[in-house]
Design a protein around this motif. Sequence first.
Motif, PDB file in Angstrom:
ATOM      1  N   GLU A   1      -3.432   0.304   3.287  1.00  0.00           N
ATOM      2  CA  GLU A   1      -3.136   1.699   3.577  1.00  0.00           C
ATOM      3  C   GLU A   1      -1.646   1.981   3.439  1.00  0.00           C
ATOM      4  O   GLU A   1      -1.251   2.999   2.848  1.00  0.00           O
ATOM      5  CB  GLU A   1      -3.599   2.057   4.991  1.00  0.00           C
ATOM      6  CG  GLU A   1      -3.321   3.509   5.365  1.00  0.00           C
ATOM      7  CD  GLU A   1      -3.828   3.880   6.747  1.00  0.00           C
ATOM      8  OE1 GLU A   1      -4.590   4.853   6.843  1.00  0.00           O
ATOM      9  OE2 GLU A   1      -3.459   3.192   7.724  1.00  0.00           O
ATOM     10  N   LEU A   2      -0.811   1.098   3.969  1.00  0.00           N
ATOM     11  CA  LEU A   2       0.638   1.280   3.838  1.00  0.00           C
ATOM     12  C   LEU A   2       1.054   1.308   2.378  1.00  0.00           C
ATOM     13  O   LEU A   2       1.883   2.129   1.962  1.00  0.00           O
ATOM     14  CB  LEU A   2       1.377   0.165   4.575  1.00  0.00           C
ATOM     15  CG  LEU A   2       1.489   0.299   6.094  1.00  0.00           C
ATOM     16  CD1 LEU A   2       1.986  -1.008   6.712  1.00  0.00           C
ATOM     17  CD2 LEU A   2       2.421   1.449   6.469  1.00  0.00           C
ATOM     18  N   ALA A   3       0.489   0.400   1.582  1.00  0.00           N
ATOM     19  CA  ALA A   3       0.834   0.340   0.155  1.00  0.00           C
ATOM     20  C   ALA A   3       0.430   1.629  -0.567  1.00  0.00           C
ATOM     21  O   ALA A   3       1.117   2.067  -1.494  1.00  0.00           O
ATOM     22  CB  ALA A   3       0.163  -0.866  -0.490  1.00  0.00           C
ATOM     23  N   ALA A   4      -0.669   2.226  -0.143  1.00  0.00           N
ATOM     24  CA  ALA A   4      -1.108   3.478  -0.754  1.00  0.00           C
ATOM     25  C   ALA A   4      -0.258   4.661  -0.301  1.00  0.00           C
ATOM     26  O   ALA A   4      -0.053   5.617  -1.056  1.00  0.00           O
ATOM     27  CB  ALA A   4      -2.575   3.736  -0.407  1.00  0.00           C
ATOM     28  N   LEU A   5       0.260   4.609   0.919  1.00  0.00           N
ATOM     29  CA  LEU A   5       1.022   5.727   1.473  1.00  0.00           C
ATOM     30  C   LEU A   5       2.477   5.755   1.009  1.00  0.00           C
ATOM     31  O   LEU A   5       3.056   6.825   0.809  1.00  0.00           O
ATOM     32  CB  LEU A   5       0.985   5.668   3.001  1.00  0.00           C
ATOM     33  CG  LEU A   5      -0.358   5.966   3.678  1.00  0.00           C
ATOM     34  CD1 LEU A   5      -0.280   5.640   5.167  1.00  0.00           C
ATOM     35  CD2 LEU A   5      -0.743   7.420   3.475  1.00  0.00           C
ATOM     36  N   ILE A   6       3.096   4.571   0.850  1.00  0.00           N
ATOM     37  CA  ILE A   6       4.525   4.497   0.521  1.00  0.00           C
ATOM     38  C   ILE A   6       4.681   4.450  -0.996  1.00  0.00           C
ATOM     39  O   ILE A   6       4.180   3.523  -1.654  1.00  0.00           O
ATOM     40  CB  ILE A   6       5.172   3.263   1.180  1.00  0.00           C
ATOM     41  CG1 ILE A   6       5.044   3.370   2.707  1.00  0.00           C
ATOM     42  CG2 ILE A   6       6.638   3.134   0.770  1.00  0.00           C
ATOM     43  CD1 ILE A   6       5.518   2.140   3.451  1.00  0.00           C
ATOM     44  N   PRO A   7       5.352   5.419  -1.597  1.00  0.00           N
ATOM     45  CA  PRO A   7       5.368   5.550  -3.064  1.00  0.00           C
ATOM     46  C   PRO A   7       5.880   4.322  -3.809  1.00  0.00           C
ATOM     47  O   PRO A   7       5.181   3.790  -4.683  1.00  0.00           O
ATOM     48  CB  PRO A   7       6.279   6.767  -3.278  1.00  0.00           C
ATOM     49  CG  PRO A   7       6.188   7.549  -2.013  1.00  0.00           C
ATOM     50  CD  PRO A   7       6.042   6.535  -0.922  1.00  0.00           C
ATOM     51  N   ASP A   8       7.094   3.851  -3.511  1.00  0.00           N
ATOM     52  CA  ASP A   8       7.696   2.755  -4.281  1.00  0.00           C
ATOM     53  C   ASP A   8       7.490   1.447  -3.530  1.00  0.00           C
ATOM     54  O   ASP A   8       8.427   0.826  -3.030  1.00  0.00           O
ATOM     55  CB  ASP A   8       9.194   3.034  -4.483  1.00  0.00           C
ATOM     56  CG  ASP A   8       9.845   2.008  -5.404  1.00  0.00           C
ATOM     57  OD1 ASP A   8       9.118   1.191  -6.000  1.00  0.00           O
ATOM     58  OD2 ASP A   8      11.088   2.029  -5.508  1.00  0.00           O
TER      59      ASP A   8
END
Length: 404
Positions: A364-371
Motif C-alpha cells: 500500500e505504501l509503495a502504491a501511495l508514494i509516487p517515487d
Amino acid sequence: MDGAVYHFGQYELDTDRRRLSHAGQQVRVEPQAVDLLCHLVRHRDRVVPGSELIGLMGQGRTVSEAALATCLRTARQAIGDTGARQEFIRTVRRRGYQFVGHARVAPVVPPAAPVAASSTASADADHEVIRFCRSADGTRIAYATTGEGPPLVKTANWMTHLDLDRTTPMWAHWFDALTRGRRLIRYDERGCGLSEWAPARFTLDDLVDDLDSVVGAVGLARFPLLGVSQGGAVAVAYAARHPERVSRLVLTAAYARGQMVRAGNDAERDAAEVDLNIARAGWRSQDSSFLRYFASQFLADSTPAEWDAFAAYQRQTTSPANGLRFIEEFARIDVSAIAHRVTCPTLIIHARDDARVPVSQALELAALIPDSRLVLLESRNHFFTATEPAWPGFVSHLDNFLSE
C-alpha cells in the motif's frame, strides 16, 4: 538538589547525579520520576501535597493529576513499590504522599575541579552526545547524535531508550550499521526512554512535532529520513509536510494505516480488537504469557527466552500506562491520505512474512508514494535480527540507496 546520597533497603539514590541504583546496579528510570523520588526522599519528614509534586513536574506548565499518578507509579515501580505495597512511598488519603522508608544519608564528596552544569550527557570514544529539546507543546524530548559524516535522521519507534539501545541485542546491530560512515540523529519518543514520560497527548501530530523539534535543535536544513514500524508513518507525515527538508526517505516494517483503521470488515475488526486486547492485558497485568505473545509478533523466529528479554526491555523503556496509550494510538494512525504528497525518492523494505505488520501494508505504501521502490526480504521478523540472512540484505539496500 541537596548533594547527598540516600540509602534505603537495597537502593541508593544519588540526588546530585539524579541516579538510582539497586544492589550496585543502576536502575533505568524516567528523569521526571527520579526528580519526584528525590523530592519525596529529601522531604521525608512530612507529607508532600500532590499540588507540590505537580508544581515540581510542571516547572511553570500545567500538569494533570493523571500525569502525576503515572509519574508516581513509575517511581514506585523503580523501587519495588506498588499501589498496594507501599514500603517506601505511602499515599496519605486527601493529604498527599510521604516517603516512609528508613533512609541513611551519606554526603557527596565534591569533585576536585568544578564541572559546568549542562543538559548534555556525553558519551564515549565515538563521541555520542545526548541532549534535550522541547517539542511544540513543551514536552521534553531526548535526542542523540553519534558518529561523523553525512546525517541520517531516524524517527522514534516502538520502543527505544537512548542509553540502552546501543547494548541491547534487539538494537545494537542497527546502531552499528546506521552509524557506519554517517552521523546518526535519533531520539526517544514522548513517553519513552529518556524523553518525558507524562506528556498530555500522544497524537500523530505531536509525534511529528517531536521529530521537527529534534531536527531544529540539531540544525539540519535537508537530510535523509529513516522510519521504522510506526515511526514510518511519522516519517511519511513529516516528509509530506516538509518536502523541502527530506532528501530521501527509507521505510521499513512500516504502515500507512494502523490496525483498527485498516480493518475492512467485521472479521478483520474482531481480529484487530483481539490482538489489542491481548496487548492491553499484557501491559496491565505484566503477565509473561501475554507479553511473550506480544513479543513473538515482533521477533517471530526468536526463542521464548528472547521474547522474555524483549518484554523485559520494553518494561525498561516506558511505563505500563504509556505502553497502553502507545498501543491504542498507533492502532489509529492513518497517513494514507497524505502519502501522495511525499516527493523525495523513497525506499520501502519489508519482511515478506512480517508477523506484526502484514506485507500488504508495504504494498500500500509503495502504491501511495509516487517515487518509491519496494524491496521484500525473506523474514518473519518485524525487526530484522543480527543473525538472520535478511539483515545484510537490508543494510546493503539501505547503504546503496543513501549513497545514490
